[in-house]
Scaffold this motif. Structure first.
Motif, PDB file in Angstrom:
ATOM      1  N   ILE A   1      12.104  -4.011   3.348  1.00  0.00           N
ATOM      2  CA  ILE A   1      11.074  -4.030   2.137  1.00  0.00           C
ATOM      3  C   ILE A   1      10.486  -5.391   2.046  1.00  0.00           C
ATOM      4  O   ILE A   1       8.978  -5.291   1.466  1.00  0.00           O
ATOM      5  CB  ILE A   1      11.840  -3.818   0.858  1.00  0.00           C
ATOM      6  CG1 ILE A   1      12.519  -2.395   0.969  1.00  0.00           C
ATOM      7  CG2 ILE A   1      10.983  -3.476  -0.353  1.00  0.00           C
ATOM      8  CD1 ILE A   1      13.625  -1.779  -0.021  1.00  0.00           C
ATOM      9  N   GLU A   2      10.999  -6.264   1.984  1.00  0.00           N
ATOM     10  CA  GLU A   2      10.201  -7.717   1.990  1.00  0.00           C
ATOM     11  C   GLU A   2       9.019  -7.751   2.915  1.00  0.00           C
ATOM     12  O   GLU A   2       7.572  -8.310   2.617  1.00  0.00           O
ATOM     13  CB  GLU A   2      11.333  -9.066   2.287  1.00  0.00           C
ATOM     14  CG  GLU A   2      12.165  -9.292   1.081  1.00  0.00           C
ATOM     15  CD  GLU A   2      13.220 -10.411   1.545  1.00  0.00           C
ATOM     16  OE1 GLU A   2      13.750 -11.065   0.484  1.00  0.00           O
ATOM     17  OE2 GLU A   2      13.479 -10.361   2.488  1.00  0.00           O
ATOM     18  N   ALA A   3       9.215  -7.329   4.106  1.00  0.00           N
ATOM     19  CA  ALA A   3       8.338  -7.032   5.032  1.00  0.00           C
ATOM     20  C   ALA A   3       6.951  -6.360   4.778  1.00  0.00           C
ATOM     21  O   ALA A   3       5.821  -6.451   5.409  1.00  0.00           O
ATOM     22  CB  ALA A   3       8.756  -6.630   6.319  1.00  0.00           C
ATOM     23  N   LYS A   4       7.208  -5.529   3.728  1.00  0.00           N
ATOM     24  CA  LYS A   4       6.041  -4.991   3.026  1.00  0.00           C
ATOM     25  C   LYS A   4       5.103  -5.535   2.280  1.00  0.00           C
ATOM     26  O   LYS A   4       4.532  -5.011   1.370  1.00  0.00           O
ATOM     27  CB  LYS A   4       6.450  -3.617   2.544  1.00  0.00           C
ATOM     28  CG  LYS A   4       6.845  -2.562   3.633  1.00  0.00           C
ATOM     29  CD  LYS A   4       5.729  -2.113   4.583  1.00  0.00           C
ATOM     30  CE  LYS A   4       6.078  -1.121   5.646  1.00  0.00           C
ATOM     31  NZ  LYS A   4       5.064  -0.832   6.592  1.00  0.00           N
TER      32      LYS A   4
ATOM     33  N   ASP B   1       0.489  -1.122  -0.272  1.00  0.00           N
ATOM     34  CA  ASP B   1       0.243  -0.054  -0.212  1.00  0.00           C
ATOM     35  C   ASP B   1       0.835   1.201   0.166  1.00  0.00           C
ATOM     36  O   ASP B   1       0.119   2.249   0.158  1.00  0.00           O
ATOM     37  CB  ASP B   1      -0.991   0.061   1.220  1.00  0.00           C
ATOM     38  CG  ASP B   1      -0.247  -0.028   2.392  1.00  0.00           C
ATOM     39  OD1 ASP B   1       1.116  -0.021   2.448  1.00  0.00           O
ATOM     40  OD2 ASP B   1      -0.978  -0.147   3.565  1.00  0.00           O
ATOM     41  N   MET B   2       1.975   1.139  -0.195  1.00  0.00           N
ATOM     42  CA  MET B   2       3.092   2.351  -0.324  1.00  0.00           C
ATOM     43  C   MET B   2       2.720   2.898  -1.764  1.00  0.00           C
ATOM     44  O   MET B   2       2.605   2.155  -2.921  1.00  0.00           O
ATOM     45  CB  MET B   2       4.378   1.932  -0.328  1.00  0.00           C
ATOM     46  CG  MET B   2       4.658   1.589   1.271  1.00  0.00           C
ATOM     47  SD  MET B   2       6.569   0.810   1.371  1.00  0.00           S
ATOM     48  CE  MET B   2       7.459   2.546   1.425  1.00  0.00           C
ATOM     49  N   GLN B   3       2.646   4.221  -1.932  1.00  0.00           N
ATOM     50  CA  GLN B   3       2.598   5.016  -3.018  1.00  0.00           C
ATOM     51  C   GLN B   3       3.102   6.259  -3.055  1.00  0.00           C
ATOM     52  O   GLN B   3       3.279   7.170  -2.034  1.00  0.00           O
ATOM     53  CB  GLN B   3       0.864   4.941  -3.289  1.00  0.00           C
ATOM     54  CG  GLN B   3       0.279   5.766  -2.141  1.00  0.00           C
ATOM     55  CD  GLN B   3      -1.169   5.606  -2.608  1.00  0.00           C
ATOM     56  OE1 GLN B   3      -1.898   5.715  -3.644  1.00  0.00           O
ATOM     57  NE2 GLN B   3      -2.232   5.545  -1.601  1.00  0.00           N
TER      58      GLN B   3
ATOM     59  N   THR C   1       8.876   9.414   3.417  1.00  0.00           N
ATOM     60  CA  THR C   1       8.013   8.483   3.664  1.00  0.00           C
ATOM     61  C   THR C   1       8.579   7.208   3.817  1.00  0.00           C
ATOM     62  O   THR C   1       8.014   5.995   4.435  1.00  0.00           O
ATOM     63  CB  THR C   1       6.853   8.672   2.476  1.00  0.00           C
ATOM     64  OG1 THR C   1       6.388   9.956   2.743  1.00  0.00           O
ATOM     65  CG2 THR C   1       5.716   7.551   2.553  1.00  0.00           C
ATOM     66  N   ILE C   2       9.402   6.595   2.727  1.00  0.00           N
ATOM     67  CA  ILE C   2       9.910   5.240   2.697  1.00  0.00           C
ATOM     68  C   ILE C   2      10.656   5.085   4.106  1.00  0.00           C
ATOM     69  O   ILE C   2      10.383   4.130   4.787  1.00  0.00           O
ATOM     70  CB  ILE C   2      10.903   5.304   1.436  1.00  0.00           C
ATOM     71  CG1 ILE C   2      10.082   5.247   0.265  1.00  0.00           C
ATOM     72  CG2 ILE C   2      11.785   3.946   1.604  1.00  0.00           C
ATOM     73  CD1 ILE C   2      10.800   5.341  -1.184  1.00  0.00           C
TER      74      ILE C   2
ATOM     75  N   ALA D   1       5.354  -3.837 -10.952  1.00  0.00           N
ATOM     76  CA  ALA D   1       4.368  -3.548  -9.846  1.00  0.00           C
ATOM     77  C   ALA D   1       2.826  -4.294 -10.095  1.00  0.00           C
ATOM     78  O   ALA D   1       2.536  -4.865 -10.794  1.00  0.00           O
ATOM     79  CB  ALA D   1       3.840  -1.933 -10.228  1.00  0.00           C
ATOM     80  N   ASP D   2       2.496  -4.203  -8.776  1.00  0.00           N
ATOM     81  CA  ASP D   2       1.394  -5.136  -8.288  1.00  0.00           C
ATOM     82  C   ASP D   2       0.795  -4.817  -6.977  1.00  0.00           C
ATOM     83  O   ASP D   2       1.638  -4.206  -6.013  1.00  0.00           O
ATOM     84  CB  ASP D   2       1.641  -6.524  -8.447  1.00  0.00           C
ATOM     85  CG  ASP D   2       0.056  -7.297  -8.774  1.00  0.00           C
ATOM     86  OD1 ASP D   2      -0.783  -7.069  -8.129  1.00  0.00           O
ATOM     87  OD2 ASP D   2       0.176  -8.044  -9.811  1.00  0.00           O
ATOM     88  N   ASP D   3      -0.511  -4.917  -6.843  1.00  0.00           N
ATOM     89  CA  ASP D   3      -0.791  -4.717  -5.262  1.00  0.00           C
ATOM     90  C   ASP D   3      -0.469  -5.724  -4.280  1.00  0.00           C
ATOM     91  O   ASP D   3      -0.257  -5.643  -3.170  1.00  0.00           O
ATOM     92  CB  ASP D   3      -2.430  -4.598  -5.339  1.00  0.00           C
ATOM     93  CG  ASP D   3      -2.928  -3.142  -5.991  1.00  0.00           C
ATOM     94  OD1 ASP D   3      -1.879  -2.131  -6.125  1.00  0.00           O
ATOM     95  OD2 ASP D   3      -3.720  -2.935  -6.341  1.00  0.00           O
ATOM     96  N   ILE D   4      -0.386  -6.923  -4.980  1.00  0.00           N
ATOM     97  CA  ILE D   4       0.048  -8.171  -4.336  1.00  0.00           C
ATOM     98  C   ILE D   4       1.140  -8.657  -4.970  1.00  0.00           C
ATOM     99  O   ILE D   4       1.315  -9.070  -5.706  1.00  0.00           O
ATOM    100  CB  ILE D   4      -1.278  -9.389  -4.257  1.00  0.00           C
ATOM    101  CG1 ILE D   4      -2.556  -8.759  -3.704  1.00  0.00           C
ATOM    102  CG2 ILE D   4      -0.729 -10.547  -3.457  1.00  0.00           C
ATOM    103  CD1 ILE D   4      -2.479  -8.475  -2.328  1.00  0.00           C
TER     104      ILE D   4
END
Length: 297
Positions: free
Chosen positions: A70-73, A24-26, A39-40, A94-97
């Motif tokens: 980053i993997e934890a996200k 959900d990071m954007q 933010t990151i 890119a993908d939401d999942i």
């Protein structure tokens, strides 16, 4: 290959009854890169103190720390040797999942870290792509704008403005200084887990050196990097060299999340030992050590 691994991960997670994290990071291309960098860092829990704690001789500890966060996200992160460093530094899907980041394992760890965060910026923008950290004038203007933005975000994430300018090794120096020694530049770079070129580019951004000095040192660093790459290729072609650590290499290439999913399904008897070996490209005898390295047991 990367998308096939993602589909495999989805199937494995489903078999384990594991709910996948939605990424959900954007960000938007008209955002200020420094703000996106903040933010990151906030989302990943990165502080200057932590970066100093990860300090080592080659930046490997920093790369691994950024990667795990980053993997934890919910991001799948792979390392690959399928293309030369001159071709690409990495790519993002890119993908939401289970979005994907892949970085070039032929690069030094510090360059891989920059690539990693550059590709993360792609994911925040929801834009897939293959990246070269050196922007190419032959690219279409929109592509150039995207790559420059992602480079700026990576720099802001790894080397925040305040952290750089408040560093005592920098704050006491005059503007547009041209007497930075290689030892000074290397020492500062290690504190942030980045390459000498990356920190020198940041010093230029903040008017702590001149374009002429940056260009001169960049040429030196690139020549040294080419010599290093040539040496690596020569050593690889001359013989077996140091024995390969297959469990560690497998974990580095596939990433802890996917490895843990595969091992988890094996222990639940959803996969055979032969299937595990096939998916990971590793002999069965290496599985116990791989389990330990991955934190599965």
């Amino acid at each position: 290959m990367a998308t096939e691994r993602r589909e495999l991960a989805r199937e494995l997670a489903d078999d384990l009854g594991q709910e996948l994290i939605r990424f959900d990071m954007q960000a938007a291309l008209n955002d200020r890169p420094d703000n996106v960098g903040e933010t990151i860092r906030s989302a990943l829990g990165i502080t200057t103190a932590l970066q100093n704690a990860w300090r080592d001789s080659d930046g490997r500890a920093s790369f691994n720390a950024w990667r795990s966060r980053i993997e934890a996200k919910g991001v799948l992160i792979f390392q690959t040797t399928r293309f030369d460093t001159e071709e690409a530094s990495g790519f993002a899907i890119a993908d939401d999942i289970l979005p994907i980041i892949a970085v070039n394992r032929k690069d030094p760890p510090t360059r891989r870290t920059f690539s990693l965060v550059h590709e993360l910026a792609h994911l925040l923008l929801k834009v897939s792509g293959v990246s070269d950290l050196d922007t190419d004038a032959a690219r279409p203007a929109e592509d150039q704008r995207l790559e420059i933005f992602c480079n700026h975000v990576a720099a802001a994430s790894l080397m925040p403005r305040d952290a750089v300018l408040n560093d005592p090794r920098i704050s006491g120096r005059p503007l547009r200084s041209t007497d930075w020694s290689d030892n000074e530049i290397s020492d500062i770079a290690r504190s942030f887990g980045v390459s000498r070129e990356a920190i020198l580019r940041r010093l230029l951004t903040f008017d702590r050196t001149t374009p002429e000095f940056y260009t001169m040192k960049r040429g030196q660093y690139q020549a040294e990097r080419q010599a290093w790459l040539k040496k690596q290729k020569q050593e690889a072609s001359e013989g077996p060299g140091i024995p390969r650590n297959m469990p560690q290499e497998t974990l580095s290439n596939f990433g802890k999340p996917l490895v843990q999913m595969i091992i988890g399904n094996y222990h639940q008897e959803n996969l055979t030992l032969s299937e595990v070996s096939g998916y990971l490209g590793i002999k069965a005898k290496h599985l116990p050590k791989l389990e330990l390295l991955s934190g599965f047991r």
